[in-house]
Scaffold this active site. Structure first.
Site, PDB file in Angstrom:
ATOM      1  N   TYR A   1      -3.054 -12.615   2.724  1.00 22.16           N
ATOM      2  CA  TYR A   1      -2.795 -12.274   1.378  1.00 22.16           C
ATOM      3  C   TYR A   1      -1.543 -13.140   0.915  1.00 22.16           C
ATOM      4  O   TYR A   1      -1.767 -14.065   0.139  1.00 22.16           O
ATOM      5  CB  TYR A   1      -2.420 -10.637   1.056  1.00 22.16           C
ATOM      6  CG  TYR A   1      -3.780 -10.075   1.536  1.00 22.16           C
ATOM      7  CD1 TYR A   1      -4.574  -9.724   0.523  1.00 22.16           C
ATOM      8  CD2 TYR A   1      -3.766  -9.397   2.740  1.00 22.16           C
ATOM      9  CE1 TYR A   1      -5.595  -8.802   0.851  1.00 22.16           C
ATOM     10  CE2 TYR A   1      -4.968  -8.491   2.980  1.00 22.16           C
ATOM     11  CZ  TYR A   1      -5.715  -8.220   1.944  1.00 22.16           C
ATOM     12  OH  TYR A   1      -6.898  -7.454   2.541  1.00 22.16           O
TER      13      TYR A   1
ATOM     14  N   LYS B   1       0.844  -1.177   0.057  1.00 18.34           N
ATOM     15  CA  LYS B   1      -0.002   0.039   0.046  1.00 18.34           C
ATOM     16  C   LYS B   1       0.847   1.337   0.097  1.00 18.34           C
ATOM     17  O   LYS B   1       0.382   2.330  -0.378  1.00 18.34           O
ATOM     18  CB  LYS B   1      -1.133  -0.038   1.190  1.00 18.34           C
ATOM     19  CG  LYS B   1      -2.042  -1.188   1.460  1.00 18.34           C
ATOM     20  CD  LYS B   1      -2.510  -1.772   0.296  1.00 18.34           C
ATOM     21  CE  LYS B   1      -3.327  -3.063   0.565  1.00 18.34           C
ATOM     22  NZ  LYS B   1      -3.754  -3.535  -0.650  1.00 18.34           N
TER      23      LYS B   1
ATOM     24  N   TYR C   1     -12.374 -14.900   3.072  1.00 19.17           N
ATOM     25  CA  TYR C   1     -11.222 -14.069   3.310  1.00 19.17           C
ATOM     26  C   TYR C   1     -10.917 -13.772   4.825  1.00 19.17           C
ATOM     27  O   TYR C   1     -11.776 -13.926   5.759  1.00 19.17           O
ATOM     28  CB  TYR C   1     -11.767 -12.640   3.146  1.00 19.17           C
ATOM     29  CG  TYR C   1     -10.930 -11.579   3.400  1.00 19.17           C
ATOM     30  CD1 TYR C   1     -10.123 -10.830   2.540  1.00 19.17           C
ATOM     31  CD2 TYR C   1     -11.031 -10.666   4.694  1.00 19.17           C
ATOM     32  CE1 TYR C   1      -9.240  -9.953   2.761  1.00 19.17           C
ATOM     33  CE2 TYR C   1     -10.057  -9.873   5.009  1.00 19.17           C
ATOM     34  CZ  TYR C   1      -9.151  -9.202   3.938  1.00 19.17           C
ATOM     35  OH  TYR C   1      -8.354  -8.396   4.486  1.00 19.17           O
TER      36      TYR C   1
END
Length: 332
Positions: free
Chosen positions: A288, A48, A262
């Site tokens: 992830y 990010k 998730y």
């Protein structure tokens, strides 16, 4: 592809290393290199940071004084956004979605959540399944009402401005590979909010690099994930002035390794975390990169990458491990 046309502030330690993984390569029978975007520096690093360079550039261009964003409780994006705000003297309001349903103390209080608080972010928690775009607008309206100037950043920083960070990363990978006289046959990345995957696809397409990107899904089904990535990759190419550069065929996601959902960890994710750590001392995260590595391992064992040189993009997130101690303990 002249990215200096876009407003940008500097947050990341760039370029991040591109390194071989000799022991993991030997274990899987595939030549694997790793792009170390866990080493971008801000608040422990992660993907990010690249996006936030362009997002904060745009925020300052618009005169904003408060960043407003959202993510799951253990969001890496929220952590890095809170850190970027602190570094540049901005306020930060964060909405955390209880997406996994976990009430464990380590999940709700440790890891990324602890760091969010450390950076001074305002935190509001909402139930799983909430309308997150509406929650962002609600918080932005509250900021405006008290005299602030909000800048909304979508989950994952995944819009065309944020995706420019991974257009730049695509360029960086190609330059590094050329310097090493290395032909990259495939890039593998986790794909969730779509910005990293879409930015890579758009950047490689605009450069004409002809390197396929395989996204290993962490949340949505294949058709939905590919649709999300395609839309954002196309919008990013439009922003770059190359609307015809990206085709739908360039967007490939394999969503067979999501597991139960998730942020939910299964035994294969734990084994992937252990294999990366115990071969080349690479620390992955359970949400992830752990699932992306789970997919890479399974596909490599099935012969999918025979005679290829694969680059695995490490998007960071190891800080989230501390939110999963109660889940990981038995497997370790």
């Amino acid at each position: 592809m002249h990215l200096a046309r876009f407003p940008r502030i500097r947050l990341a330690h760039l370029p991040t290393p591109l390194e071989p993984l000799p022991r993991l390569s030997e274990a899987l029978g595939v030549e694997i290199w790793i792009k170390r975007d866990d080493c971008t520096g801000l608040a422990g690093g992660g993907n990010k940071t690249r996006k936030l360079e362009f997002l904060l550039g745009d925020a300052f261009e618009q005169g904003a004084d408060t960043l407003v964003t959202q993510g799951a409780v253990q969001s890496n994006h929220v952590r890095q956004t809170a850190a970027a705000a602190a570094a540049y003297g901005l306020a930060c309001e964060c909405i955390l979605e209880q997406r996994t349903g976990s009430k464990a103390i380590d999940y709700t209080r440790n890891g990324n959540v602890l760091m969010d608080r450390l950076f001074g972010a305002g935190i509001r928690t909402v139930p799983g399944g909430s309308d997150m775009p509406a929650e962002l607008e609600k918080t932005a309206a509250e900021v405006t009402a008290r005299g602030g100037k909000p800048y909304i950043i979508p989950g994952g920083g995944s819009n065309p401005v944020g995706a420019l960070g991974y257009v730049d990363c695509a360029r960086e990978i190609v330059v590094q590979a050329d310097e090493l006289d290395m032909q990259v046959d495939r890039i593998i990345t986790a794909t969730g909010s779509a910005g990293t995957h879409a930015g890579l696809v758009a950047g490689l397409a605009v450069m004409g690099a002809d390197i396929p990107v395989l996204g290993i899904g962490v949340r949505a089904p294949k058709a939905k994930q590919e649709e999300n990535v395609w839309k954002l990759a196309h919008a990013t190419a439009v922003l770059l002035g190359r609307p015809d550069a990206v085709t739908a065929e360039m967007v490939v996601a394999d969503c067979d390794y999501v597991g139960e959902g998730y942020g939910l960890v299964d035994d294969a994710v734990i084994e992937a975390l252990k294999l990366a750590a115990r071969t080349d001392a690479i620390v992955l995260d359970p949400v992830y990169t752990g699932k992306a590595m789970k997919g890479l391992i399974a596909l490599a064992k099935a012969g999918r990458f025979e005679n290829e040189t694969v680059v695995f993009l490490h998007t960071g997130g190891a800080q989230g491990l501390f939110g999963y101690e109660s889940v990981l303990a038995a497997g370790l």
